[in-house]
Motif scaffolding. Structure first.
Motif, mmCIF file in Angstrom:
data_model
loop_
_atom_site.group_PDB
_atom_site.id
_atom_site.type_symbol
_atom_site.label_atom_id
_atom_site.label_comp_id
_atom_site.label_asym_id
_atom_site.label_seq_id
_atom_site.Cartn_x
_atom_site.Cartn_y
_atom_site.Cartn_z
ATOM 1 N N MET A 1 0.781 -1.014 0.299
ATOM 2 C CA MET A 1 0.005 0.126 -0.323
ATOM 3 C C MET A 1 1.248 1.353 -0.006
ATOM 4 O O MET A 1 1.240 1.797 -0.772
ATOM 5 N N CYS A 2 1.767 1.233 0.353
ATOM 6 C CA CYS A 2 2.901 2.790 0.732
ATOM 7 C C CYS A 2 3.549 2.870 -0.473
ATOM 8 O O CYS A 2 3.493 3.840 -0.656
ATOM 9 N N ASP A 3 3.752 1.529 -1.398
ATOM 10 C CA ASP A 3 4.140 1.974 -2.684
ATOM 11 C C ASP A 3 2.938 2.654 -3.410
ATOM 12 O O ASP A 3 2.805 3.141 -4.368
ATOM 13 N N LEU A 4 2.134 1.884 -3.438
ATOM 14 C CA LEU A 4 0.509 2.520 -3.985
ATOM 15 C C LEU A 4 0.820 3.467 -3.691
ATOM 16 O O LEU A 4 0.324 4.982 -4.522
ATOM 17 N N VAL A 5 0.307 4.400 -2.298
ATOM 18 C CA VAL A 5 0.385 5.793 -2.370
ATOM 19 C C VAL A 5 0.974 6.520 -2.819
ATOM 20 O O VAL A 5 1.114 7.492 -3.452
ATOM 21 N N HIS A 6 2.462 5.759 -2.676
ATOM 22 C CA HIS A 6 3.776 7.257 -3.471
ATOM 23 C C HIS A 6 3.583 7.249 -4.581
ATOM 24 O O HIS A 6 3.953 8.393 -5.947
ATOM 25 N N LEU A 7 3.060 6.343 -5.157
ATOM 26 C CA LEU A 7 2.494 6.352 -6.973
ATOM 27 C C LEU A 7 1.915 7.289 -6.925
ATOM 28 O O LEU A 7 2.135 8.246 -8.216
ATOM 29 N N LYS A 20 -7.458 -12.022 -0.056
ATOM 30 C CA LYS A 20 -9.326 -11.493 0.124
ATOM 31 C C LYS A 20 -9.096 -11.759 1.619
ATOM 32 O O LYS A 20 -9.712 -10.555 2.400
ATOM 33 N N PRO A 21 -8.026 -12.342 2.206
ATOM 34 C CA PRO A 21 -8.438 -12.564 4.110
ATOM 35 C C PRO A 21 -8.188 -10.688 4.936
ATOM 36 O O PRO A 21 -7.490 -10.236 6.171
ATOM 37 N N PHE A 22 -6.595 -10.154 3.836
ATOM 38 C CA PHE A 22 -6.419 -9.078 3.924
ATOM 39 C C PHE A 22 -6.975 -7.811 3.848
ATOM 40 O O PHE A 22 -6.245 -7.053 3.352
ATOM 41 N N ALA A 23 -8.019 -7.691 3.444
ATOM 42 C CA ALA A 23 -9.209 -6.861 2.729
ATOM 43 C C ALA A 23 -9.001 -5.260 3.936
ATOM 44 O O ALA A 23 -8.938 -4.466 3.085
ATOM 45 N N ASP A 24 -9.472 -6.086 5.088
ATOM 46 C CA ASP A 24 -9.320 -4.862 6.363
ATOM 47 C C ASP A 24 -8.441 -4.883 6.214
ATOM 48 O O ASP A 24 -8.225 -3.298 7.005
ATOM 49 N N GLU A 25 -7.221 -5.475 6.069
ATOM 50 C CA GLU A 25 -6.052 -4.841 6.734
ATOM 51 C C GLU A 25 -5.141 -3.566 5.645
ATOM 52 O O GLU A 25 -5.334 -2.649 6.277
ATOM 53 N N ALA A 26 -5.859 -4.365 4.048
ATOM 54 C CA ALA A 26 -5.534 -2.725 2.999
ATOM 55 C C ALA A 26 -6.459 -2.394 3.316
ATOM 56 O O ALA A 26 -5.558 -0.559 3.005
ATOM 57 N N VAL A 27 -7.761 -1.725 3.325
ATOM 58 C CA VAL A 27 -8.549 -0.943 3.817
ATOM 59 C C VAL A 27 -7.416 0.320 5.003
ATOM 60 O O VAL A 27 -7.327 1.957 4.632
ATOM 61 N N TYR A 42 -8.504 -7.800 -4.894
ATOM 62 C CA TYR A 42 -8.506 -9.087 -4.141
ATOM 63 C C TYR A 42 -8.668 -9.967 -4.831
ATOM 64 O O TYR A 42 -9.418 -10.687 -5.794
ATOM 65 N N ILE A 43 -7.461 -10.921 -4.553
ATOM 66 C CA ILE A 43 -7.477 -12.711 -5.515
ATOM 67 C C ILE A 43 -7.830 -13.096 -3.871
ATOM 68 O O ILE A 43 -7.621 -12.812 -3.202
#
Length: 74
Positions: A1-7, A20-27, A42-43
């Motif tokens: 997510m950090c890379d996504l935000v910086h880009l 999918k189990p990490f959806a909440d963490e990504a958000v 999500y995959i």
């Protein structure tokens, strides 16, 4: 997510991909980084035990959604 935000902040359209189990963490991480509503797809989980061919299959399967997310009007 950090890379996504910086880009994204540099004007480079980006899409995060998480299982999918990490959806909440990504958000939550996107929120903490000030990038609510960022593009994330999500995959199925898990991926660490997949063979290279299986990983290629997952990438091929999600590619149309990635392309769609990158080219959709926001």
């Amino acid at each position: 997510m950090c890379d996504l935000v910086h880009l994204e902040r540099r004007g480079v359209p980006s899409v995060g991909i998480a299982t999918k189990p990490f959806a909440d963490e990504a958000v939550e991480q996107a929120r903490l980084l000030g990038m609510q509503g960022c593009r994330v797809l999500y995959i199925p989980h898990p991926v660490q035990l997949l063979t290279p061919a299986e990983l290629d299959g997952r990438a091929d399967a999600i590619f149309p959604a990635v392309l769609g997310a990158l080219t959709a009007t926001r």
